[in-house]
Design a protein around this motif. Structure first.
Motif, PDB file in Angstrom:
ATOM      1  N   UNK A 182       0.832  -1.201   0.000  1.00 17.67           N
ATOM      2  CA  UNK A 182       0.000   0.000   0.000  1.00 17.67           C
ATOM      3  C   UNK A 182       0.872   1.260   0.000  1.00 17.67           C
ATOM      4  N   UNK A 190       2.584   1.877  -3.377  1.00 19.11           N
ATOM      5  CA  UNK A 190       1.709   2.361  -4.451  1.00 19.11           C
ATOM      6  C   UNK A 190       1.441   3.851  -4.336  1.00 19.11           C
ATOM      7  N   UNK A 191       1.442   4.344  -3.103  1.00 22.69           N
ATOM      8  CA  UNK A 191       1.206   5.775  -2.933  1.00 22.69           C
ATOM      9  C   UNK A 191       2.356   6.594  -3.482  1.00 22.69           C
ATOM     10  N   UNK A 230     -13.223   9.321  -9.835  1.00 17.87           N
ATOM     11  CA  UNK A 230     -14.354   8.923  -9.008  1.00 17.87           C
ATOM     12  C   UNK A 230     -15.514   9.887  -9.210  1.00 17.87           C
ATOM     13  N   UNK A 256     -16.719  12.310  -6.391  1.00 18.82           N
ATOM     14  CA  UNK A 256     -15.803  13.281  -5.786  1.00 18.82           C
ATOM     15  C   UNK A 256     -15.586  14.435  -6.759  1.00 18.82           C
ATOM     16  N   UNK A 268      -6.424  12.807  -3.952  1.00 20.09           N
ATOM     17  CA  UNK A 268      -6.767  11.597  -3.208  1.00 20.09           C
ATOM     18  C   UNK A 268      -5.552  10.980  -2.517  1.00 20.09           C
ATOM     19  N   UNK A 269      -4.467  10.860  -3.266  1.00 21.22           N
ATOM     20  CA  UNK A 269      -3.277  10.252  -2.654  1.00 21.22           C
ATOM     21  C   UNK A 269      -2.748  11.120  -1.502  1.00 21.22           C
ATOM     22  N   UNK A 303      -4.484  12.827   0.382  1.00 22.05           N
ATOM     23  CA  UNK A 303      -5.401  12.557   1.489  1.00 22.05           C
ATOM     24  C   UNK A 303      -5.033  11.245   2.185  1.00 22.05           C
ATOM     25  N   UNK A 304      -4.723  10.238   1.387  1.00 16.68           N
ATOM     26  CA  UNK A 304      -4.318   8.967   1.980  1.00 16.68           C
ATOM     27  C   UNK A 304      -3.040   9.154   2.794  1.00 16.68           C
ATOM     28  N   UNK A 357      -3.847  13.707 -11.079  1.00 14.75           N
ATOM     29  CA  UNK A 357      -4.045  12.842  -9.924  1.00 14.75           C
ATOM     30  C   UNK A 357      -2.804  11.991  -9.679  1.00 14.75           C
TER      31      UNK A 357
END
Ligand SMILES: Nc1ncnc2c1ncn2[C@@H]1O[C@H](COP(=O)(O)OP(=O)(O)O)[C@@H](O)[C@H]1O
Ligand SMILES: [Mg+2]
Lengths: 218, 376
Positions: B72, B75-76, B88, B91, B99-100, B102-103, B148
């Motif tokens: 995980x 991948x970020x 998405x 969103x 998004x990333x 944010x993760x 993104x």
């Protein structure tokens, strides 16, 4: 004409009583669906993930659905006795099928590309569920709740046979009275009204939650 | 920075989708995987961020075996762009882009800042940040898809036919834009495509694959000049092989170095005067330091003569431009496709260096014909 007049008189004399039963009827249905949602949505999510389980679980809830309402109520009564809780349990069981099935199809129906995109960006399984799968299947899950609630409102009518009250009691009274037509209607009309109203309100929520409408929420 | 060591992938059913792949990719390199459908391009690419795990062999990023890292987390730190775009729908553009981050638990303010910064890179207005993907055109959506992937500033980006579903003109624009972006940001890119034009235009090195194996790895020029075998030759196509013959190759070599220009602070009458002198119906508008601002043409001046006096007030800024090192064949293709009469040539800082007109190209063609006859 007479029937209508009698109906109005009945409502005038027994307004408070009808309202109490209406409310009681609604609460029984709502609780049944609520508990079914608490149990059914996670089950739906689970079988969407472990698809080997899905045929078993779906068949099982399907079987419950095919048992006639009176029979199910009778069996439950033998175990749990008379009263509201038994009715709520029956409604719970009936609500499982639409809720589990819709959650399952809703989640499986989310575009695979989106799940892969989430995965590739480094979302954990849980994050994919929470941030992608659930929001995008919410309207389908909502449709399941809607079906469940409408069914529950219908079935709750027979709750009166095991002493749970509800609008069914008014209908049964009418059938026992000599000239009870108006009384039957006095119970049946609010039941139908409740079902239609529930259908309408839930339908509105469903549309609101559909992904295409997401901007209205924010 | 990215190494494939004897990588093999066997899907269930004993089919070798990728067979003993060895490849070393340098930092900042733009690598295109190309080959016929089913040759294992996507599989090779997806093994890098472990969407697919290799059956044998190792893949190393900066010398570290990817199988030994947290999947995980890893991948970020790798951007990912796909043909289906995959934004998405629930969103906003801003939420999609960041998004990333944010993760990675950036603060809300930082994320918003980053989104604004990024959307400028692709020349989309900031208002778009609060829209939803379905309100944007396909080309705009894929720009967002690219952003993104860039959001957390990953050094490595994987792209699987990202422009494959766009119409030719949009694709063209995006390729150009993206190549410039990559030059500017210095990312390492692994780019899968089945379009040879695209690969030639974008790649520093092209990896040609067939049946899960590498057939040739080389720069576009080298592949065009010396195709390794008949397969590569047929894959490139005869036309392109001929196109690469002429010694003249880049726009910089053939452009007219003194284009007709006007400074944005000059008056419209000056502009008219100059058009008459040079016998042209349109002038390139420059600002400080020779930077290219846009163009004006006769009709613009006629229409606005009463209202405005300075060139800068009516300059048209929407203008397609190329770099000195752009290939002539690309430029020709684009001029034809866009029906433009000329393209200005600029350097990396957008300073005007010259112009290529249809007349320039005609000269080139005549020259090459006369040249051939002289030889005989
Ligand atoms: N999940 C899978 N299971 C089995 N075979 C697969 C799978 N994905 C791809 N393949 C096979 O592996 C080969 C390479 O596929 P792929 O890498 O997608 O090719 P490309 O991207 O070059 O078109 C093809 O023959 C394809 O059918
Ligand atoms: Mg592919």
């Amino acid at each position: 004409m007479d029937l209508l007049k009698e109906l109005v008189t009945y409502y005038n004399d027994n307004g408070a009583y009808v309202w109490t039963e209406f409310y009681r009827h609604f609460l029984m249905s709502a609780y049944g669906v609520l508990f079914a949602a608490i149990v059914g949505i996670p089950i739906g999510i689970l079988i969407a993930r472990y698809s080997k389980l899905s045929p078993w679980v779906i068949s099982f809830v399907n079987v419950i659905q095919t048992i006639p309402a009176l029979a199910l109520l009778a069996v439950l009564m033998l175990v749990m006795g008379l009263g509201t809780n038994t009715v709520i349990l029956a409604l719970f069981l009936y609500s499982l099928l639409p809720i589990v099935k819709n959650t399952y199809t809703g989640i499986l129906g989310v575009d695979k590309t989106l799940k892969e995109a989430g995965n590739a960006m480094g979302m954990t399984r849980f994050q994919i569920l929470r941030m992608v799968e659930l929001p995008l299947s919410l309207s389908v899950i909502m449709a399941g709740l809607r079906t469940a609630l409408v069914i529950a409102i219908g079935i709750a009518t027979i709750g009166t046979f095991i002493g749970a009250g509800g609008l069914g009691s008014i209908i049964v009274r009418g059938t026992n009275a000599a000239e009870g037509g108006a009384i039957i209607l006095a119970g049946a009309i609010p039941t139908a009204l409740m079902a239609v109203l529930a259908d309408f309100v839930m339908g509105w929520f469903e549309r609101l939650l559909s992904p295409a409408n997401s901007r209205k929420l924010s | 920075m990215l190494t494939f060591e004897n990588v093999t992938k066997i899907y269930s059913g004993n089919k070798k989708a990728v067979n003993n792949l060895n490849l070393e990719i340098e930092k900042g390199e733009f690598i295109c995987f190309i080959g016929p459908s089913g040759c294992g391009k996507t599989t090779s690419m997806k093994m890098v961020n472990r969407l697919i795990e290799p059956t044998e062999g190792r893949i190393l990023i900066d010398g570290k075996d990817i199988m030994k890292q947290n999947r995980v987390q890893m991948r970020r730190e790798i951007g990912y762009v796909i043909q289906q775009i995959g934004l998405f729908p629930h969103m906003t553009i801003s939420e999609n882009i960041t998004l990333v981050p944010k993760l990675l638990q950036w603060s809300k303010d930082n994320r918003r800042e980053r989104a604004k910064e990024l959307i400028k890179l692709v020349n989309l207005p900031e208002e778009y940040l609060d829209r939803y993907p379905q309100e944007l055109s396909g080309g705009q959506q894929q720009r967002i898809g690219v952003l993104r992937a860039l959001a957390s500033n990953p050094p490595l980006i994987l792209m699987d036919e990202p422009f494959g579903a766009l119409d030719p003109i949009t694709r063209d624009g995006l390729q150009e834009e993206f190549k410039n972006l990559q030059r500017k940001l210095g990312k390492t890119i692994v780019f899968v495509t089945h379009d040879m034009d695209e690969a030639i235009k974008l790649a520093d090195r092209i990896v040609i694959m067939r049946d899960g194996e590498i057939v040739q790895v080389d720069t576009p020029d080298e592949i065009l000049r010396n195709p390794a075998n008949e397969f590569v030759e047929s894959f490139i196509g005869k036309e392109r092989l001929i196109q690469t013959r002429p010694d003249v190759k880049t726009v910089g070599q053939i452009m007219n170095k003194i284009p007709a220009t006007v400074h944005k602070e000059e008056t419209l009458s000056t502009a008219i005067q100059r058009m008459k002198e040079k016998r042209v119906d349109s002038l390139l508008v420059i600002g400080e330091d020779q930077t290219l601002e846009g163009y004006i043409d006769v009709e613009d001046i006629e229409e606005n003569r009463k209202k405005s006096t300075l060139v800068g007030e009516i300059v048209e800024t929407e203008l397609y431009r190329v770099k000195e090192d752009s290939l002539i064949r690309d430029t020709i293709q684009k001029m034809l496709r866009r029906h433009t009469k000329y393209v200005p040539v600029v350097d990396d800082d957008n300073r005007l260096k010259g112009i290529v007109t249809r007349a320039t190209l005609a000269d080139l063609v005549y020259e090459s014909i006369w040249g051939d006859e002289d030889d005989n």
